[in-house]
Design a protein around this motif. Structure first.
Motif, mmCIF file in Angstrom:
data_model
loop_
_atom_site.group_PDB
_atom_site.id
_atom_site.type_symbol
_atom_site.label_atom_id
_atom_site.label_comp_id
_atom_site.label_asym_id
_atom_site.label_seq_id
_atom_site.Cartn_x
_atom_site.Cartn_y
_atom_site.Cartn_z
ATOM 1 N N UNK A 172 0.813 -1.222 0.000
ATOM 2 C CA UNK A 172 0.000 0.000 0.000
ATOM 3 C C UNK A 172 0.844 1.269 0.000
ATOM 4 N N UNK A 173 2.161 1.121 0.122
ATOM 5 C CA UNK A 173 3.038 2.297 0.197
ATOM 6 C C UNK A 173 3.579 2.670 -1.183
ATOM 7 N N UNK A 174 4.083 3.906 -1.340
ATOM 8 C CA UNK A 174 4.674 4.316 -2.630
ATOM 9 C C UNK A 174 5.907 3.487 -3.017
ATOM 10 N N UNK A 175 6.600 2.912 -2.002
ATOM 11 C CA UNK A 175 7.803 2.123 -2.289
ATOM 12 C C UNK A 175 7.499 0.882 -3.127
ATOM 13 N N UNK A 176 6.252 0.429 -3.108
ATOM 14 C CA UNK A 176 5.888 -0.765 -3.875
ATOM 15 C C UNK A 176 5.852 -0.486 -5.376
ATOM 16 N N UNK A 177 5.788 0.763 -5.763
ATOM 17 C CA UNK A 177 5.775 1.161 -7.191
ATOM 18 C C UNK A 177 4.707 0.423 -7.987
ATOM 19 N N UNK A 178 3.528 0.313 -7.402
ATOM 20 C CA UNK A 178 2.407 -0.275 -8.131
ATOM 21 C C UNK A 178 2.356 -1.793 -8.085
ATOM 22 N N UNK A 179 3.201 -2.422 -7.324
ATOM 23 C CA UNK A 179 3.171 -3.888 -7.229
ATOM 24 C C UNK A 179 1.887 -4.343 -6.524
ATOM 25 N N UNK A 180 1.328 -5.428 -7.019
ATOM 26 C CA UNK A 180 0.190 -6.060 -6.346
ATOM 27 C C UNK A 180 0.679 -7.082 -5.316
ATOM 28 N N UNK A 181 1.827 -7.654 -5.606
ATOM 29 C CA UNK A 181 2.485 -8.627 -4.715
ATOM 30 C C UNK A 181 3.989 -8.388 -4.825
ATOM 31 N N UNK A 182 4.791 -8.871 -3.881
ATOM 32 C CA UNK A 182 6.247 -8.737 -4.016
ATOM 33 C C UNK A 182 6.756 -9.493 -5.243
ATOM 34 N N UNK A 183 7.883 -9.085 -5.738
ATOM 35 C CA UNK A 183 8.459 -9.745 -6.910
ATOM 36 C C UNK A 183 8.784 -11.210 -6.637
ATOM 37 N N UNK A 184 8.984 -11.572 -5.372
ATOM 38 C CA UNK A 184 9.320 -12.967 -5.043
ATOM 39 C C UNK A 184 8.148 -13.917 -5.250
ATOM 40 N N UNK A 185 6.948 -13.373 -5.493
ATOM 41 C CA UNK A 185 5.789 -14.212 -5.824
ATOM 42 C C UNK A 185 5.831 -14.677 -7.279
ATOM 43 N N UNK A 186 6.642 -14.036 -8.085
ATOM 44 C CA UNK A 186 6.649 -14.312 -9.516
ATOM 45 C C UNK A 186 7.339 -15.639 -9.837
ATOM 46 N N UNK A 187 6.838 -16.311 -10.871
ATOM 47 C CA UNK A 187 7.453 -17.556 -11.326
ATOM 48 C C UNK A 187 8.827 -17.293 -11.916
ATOM 49 N N UNK A 188 8.957 -16.173 -12.591
ATOM 50 C CA UNK A 188 10.260 -15.710 -13.075
ATOM 51 C C UNK A 188 10.482 -14.318 -12.505
ATOM 52 N N UNK A 189 11.425 -14.224 -11.588
ATOM 53 C CA UNK A 189 11.611 -12.972 -10.852
ATOM 54 C C UNK A 189 12.394 -11.959 -11.686
ATOM 55 N N UNK A 190 11.752 -10.835 -11.981
ATOM 56 C CA UNK A 190 12.403 -9.674 -12.592
ATOM 57 C C UNK A 190 11.867 -8.450 -11.851
ATOM 58 N N UNK A 191 12.541 -7.347 -11.972
ATOM 59 C CA UNK A 191 12.137 -6.127 -11.275
ATOM 60 C C UNK A 191 10.735 -5.697 -11.727
ATOM 61 N N UNK A 192 9.880 -5.431 -10.744
ATOM 62 C CA UNK A 192 8.503 -4.961 -10.941
ATOM 63 C C UNK A 192 7.575 -6.023 -11.542
ATOM 64 N N UNK A 193 8.002 -7.289 -11.533
ATOM 65 C CA UNK A 193 7.114 -8.333 -12.067
ATOM 66 C C UNK A 193 5.872 -8.504 -11.191
ATOM 67 N N UNK A 194 5.960 -8.050 -9.919
ATOM 68 C CA UNK A 194 4.830 -8.167 -9.009
ATOM 69 C C UNK A 194 3.684 -7.225 -9.336
ATOM 70 N N UNK A 195 3.838 -6.372 -10.349
ATOM 71 C CA UNK A 195 2.747 -5.475 -10.734
ATOM 72 C C UNK A 195 1.599 -6.234 -11.394
ATOM 73 N N UNK A 196 1.892 -7.435 -11.869
ATOM 74 C CA UNK A 196 0.876 -8.231 -12.565
ATOM 75 C C UNK A 196 0.592 -9.498 -11.747
ATOM 76 N N UNK A 197 -0.554 -9.518 -11.060
ATOM 77 C CA UNK A 197 -0.899 -10.627 -10.164
ATOM 78 C C UNK A 197 -1.786 -11.647 -10.863
ATOM 79 N N UNK A 198 -1.375 -12.070 -12.051
ATOM 80 C CA UNK A 198 -2.141 -13.059 -12.814
ATOM 81 C C UNK A 198 -1.563 -14.447 -12.540
ATOM 82 N N UNK A 199 -2.412 -15.499 -12.499
ATOM 83 C CA UNK A 199 -1.911 -16.861 -12.240
ATOM 84 C C UNK A 199 -0.806 -17.314 -13.185
ATOM 85 N N UNK A 200 -0.769 -16.762 -14.388
ATOM 86 C CA UNK A 200 0.297 -17.133 -15.317
ATOM 87 C C UNK A 200 1.632 -16.504 -14.932
#
Length: 254
Positions: A172-200
Motif C-alpha cells: 500500500x506504500x509508494x515504495x511498492x511502485x504499483x506492485x500487487x504482490x512482491x516480486x518474489x511471488x513471480x514464477x520468473x523474478x524480474x524487477x517490478x514483475x509483481x505489478x501483474x498478479x495473474x496466475x500465469x
C-alpha cells in the motif's frame, strides 16, 4: 576342575560382553553422527526463513540435537577406551555420560513434540501478521529477505493466498511502485514483475505459504524425533551392557 571351568566360563562371558559393548559403541557413534547431521541440516536447510517464526522452540530443539550428537561422538571414543582398558572408572564415566545424553535427547524430544502440537496455530497467527506488517520495512530487512526466500523456495505467494498482500503496509506504500504482490511471488523474478498478479505470472498455491511451511517444519520435527528415539533406544542397551560388564570386572577383581 569345576572351579577352573567356572573361571574359564566367566572369562568368556566377559569377552562376550566386551564384544557386544564394542559393537554397540560403533552403532552408537554412527547414531551420534546422524543426530549431529540432522540437527545441522535442520538449521542450515532453508534456515533463512526460520527467523519469521514466532517461537524459538524449533531452533532450540535443533541446537540441543547438535550438542547431543557431538557429545555422543565424544562419548563413543570414551566407550572404545573403556572396553579396551576394562577400567571401572572409565566404564562409570561412560555410563554417566550415556545417562546425561539420554536426558538431553528426552528434553529435545519433548520440546519437538510440544512444538509440533502448536505448529499450525502459531503459523496461522504469526505468518500473516509478519507479511502484512513487517515485510518491506526498513527495520525488518531480515524478515523481508526470509519471506522472499520462503516464497521462492516453496513456490507460494502470501500467507493463505496472494490476496493477503492487499493488506500489506509495503504494498500500500509508494515504495511498492504499483506492485500487487512482491516480486518474489513471480514464477520468473524480474524487477517490478509483481505489478501483474495473474496466475500465469505468480504462484497460486492452495493453502498459501502456511501449508507449505507447516509441512516442511512438521517433516523436520518428525525426523528429529525418529533419530532421537532411535539413538535413545541404543543408549538403553548400552547402559545395560555397561552395567553387566562393570559387574563382571567387579567380580573378577575379588
Amino acid at each position: 576342575m569345576s572351579h577352573f571351568n567356572k573361571a574359564e566360563q566367566d572369562d568368556w562371558l566377559t569377552v562376550y560382553l566386551k564384544y557386544l559393548l564394542f559393537v554397540f559403541n560403533f552403532f552408537f557413534w554412527v547414531g551420534g553422527a546422524a543426530v549431529l547431521a540432522v540437527g545441522t541440516w535442520t538449521l542450515v536447510e532453508k534456515s533463512g526463513y526460520l527467523s519469521i517464526l514466532a517461537s524459538s522452540t524449533f531452533v532450540t530443539s535443533a541446537y540441543i540435537l547438535i550438542f547431543a550428537g557431538a557429545l555422543v561422538m565424544m562419548t563413543g571414543f570414551l566407550g572404545f577406551c573403556a572396553v579396551l582398558r576394562e577400567q571401572k572408572s572409565c566404564l562409570s564415566t561412560y555410563f554417566c555420560l550415556l545417562l546425561v545424553i539420554f536426558l538431553i535427547e528426552l528434553v529435545a524430544g519433548v520440546l519437538a513434540h510440544l512444538y509440533y502440537q502448536k505448529l499450525s496455530e502459531e503459523l496461522k497467527q504469526h505468518l500473516n501478521q509478519t507479511l502484512t506488517e513487517n515485510y518491506g520495512q526498513p527495520r525488518a530487512k531480515g524478515i523481508t529477505y526470509s519471506v522472499d526466500q520462503l516464497q521462492q523456495d516453496f513456490r507460494c505467494c502470501g500467507s493463505n493466498s496472494s490476496a493477503d498482500w492487499e493488506y500489506s503496509i509495503y504494498i500500500q506504500s509508494p515504495e511498492a511502485e504499483g506492485r500487487k504482490v512482491p516480486d518474489s511471488c513471480c514464477k520468473t523474478v524480474v524487477v517490478l514483475c509483481g505489478q501483474r498478479a495473474h496466475p500465469s505470472n505468480i504462484y497460486k498455491v492452495e493453502g498459501g505459504c502456511i501449508t507449505k511451511l507447516e509441512h516442511f517444519l512438521a517433516n523436520h520435527l518428525l525426523l528429529m524425533g525418529a533419530v532421537g528415539i532411535g539413538v535413545a533406544c541404543l543408549q538403553i542397551c548400552g547402559m545395560v551392557l555397561t552395567c553387566c560388564l562393570y559387574g563382571r570386572i567387579q567380580l573378577q577383581s575379588y
